[in-house]
Design an enzyme around this catalytic site. Sequence first.
Site, mmCIF file in Angstrom:
data_model
loop_
_atom_site.group_PDB
_atom_site.id
_atom_site.type_symbol
_atom_site.label_atom_id
_atom_site.label_comp_id
_atom_site.label_asym_id
_atom_site.label_seq_id
_atom_site.Cartn_x
_atom_site.Cartn_y
_atom_site.Cartn_z
ATOM 1 N N GLY A 1 -9.681 22.058 40.506
ATOM 2 C CA GLY A 1 -9.832 20.828 41.277
ATOM 3 C C GLY A 1 -10.587 19.787 40.478
ATOM 4 O O GLY A 1 -10.465 19.723 39.250
ATOM 5 N N GLU A 2 -11.329 18.946 41.161
ATOM 6 C CA GLU A 2 -12.159 17.870 40.613
ATOM 7 C C GLU A 2 -11.402 16.928 39.685
ATOM 8 O O GLU A 2 -11.992 16.250 38.855
ATOM 9 C CB GLU A 2 -13.404 18.433 39.916
ATOM 10 C CG GLU A 2 -13.208 19.174 38.602
ATOM 11 C CD GLU A 2 -14.499 19.766 38.020
ATOM 12 O OE1 GLU A 2 -14.665 19.733 36.785
ATOM 13 O OE2 GLU A 2 -15.331 20.272 38.815
ATOM 14 N N GLY A 3 -10.082 16.855 39.820
ATOM 15 C CA GLY A 3 -9.291 15.963 38.982
ATOM 16 C C GLY A 3 -9.045 16.480 37.583
ATOM 17 O O GLY A 3 -8.472 15.759 36.746
#
Length: 353
Positions: A318-320
Amino acid sequence: MSAESQPDRDPAAETGPEASLDEIRGLMRGLPGPDEAAAEKARAREAELTKPAGALGRLETLAEWAAAWQGRHPARAERPRVAVFAANHGIAARGVSAYPSTVTAQMVANFQRGGAAVNQLCLTHDAELRVYEMALDHPTNDFTTEPAMGEADVATALAYGMMAVEEGVDILCLGEMGIGNSTSAAALAQALFGGEARDWTGPGTGVEGAAMAAKIAAVEAGVALHGPAIADPFDALRRLGGLELAAITGAVIAARMGRVPVILDGYAATVAAAVLHAVDARALDHCVVAHRSAEPGHARLLEVLDKQPLLDLGMRLGEGSGAAVALGIVKSALACHAGMATFAEASVSGPAG
């Protein structure tokens, strides 16, 4: 790379007057299409570059895609932004994650200090990182007992996400941070696209055994409670989603209106965007999916969306992070398209004729 962070606050404080879901629904009726003239210019140039036709594979189609959705040729990636929306979920109290909800704020601080994976990837690919904190001290409701959000909450979160699409941003990468959000994403995906809870529910942060059973049970309970009452995809988002997921949905809408191509990160971000696909099957044409997450529900969702991811690296952070990796591919595609010589410029013979 450190992140420029928007301080933790109620999104309504940033969006002014109370937003309305009906206003958001209205925007969906006026989504612009691709710029066919720009796309044609990209195709024409591609045919003249010093290489066999199709030799760069998806790099060629990415250059055309970016031109069509930026509405200019050649497309540019001079100011890419990685936007990470962070929020907390009431469902996390049911033990559906391997980590406590306090980790969301701790990871936001890590982003700000430059210590996360996405910081290094943004530095590598010369991208601006923005982290949007969304009322971290006020998680959404537990969707197994009541709607996750009220209508005003989800509408203001959507509007807040739209603010990430600022003048000058030419590529938008979208990611999230929120303990419990893979459970929310699974419930939302099931509500939107059917199937069973176990079809959409994966290990997320690494849960197994009893925790995995609790996660599947939470998804089942949430969809059973809300499914019969869901009015439309935005209402599904309100009942089963999260503030950061709603913000991603809003950012995707704003990017379409502002002619900014979008790179979606992993499972949770793609589910947030898929709310729009459930409204209009063309609504994500300006988006590419960065990678196929190791979350099993992501592969199923990509089939529903008819999206082929750019990468398959077994990532599930996640988190880009996946979107930031894929940005490098998009930038490579645009650099080749704009910088290569044509057959005529290089005095190289074209295909025999």
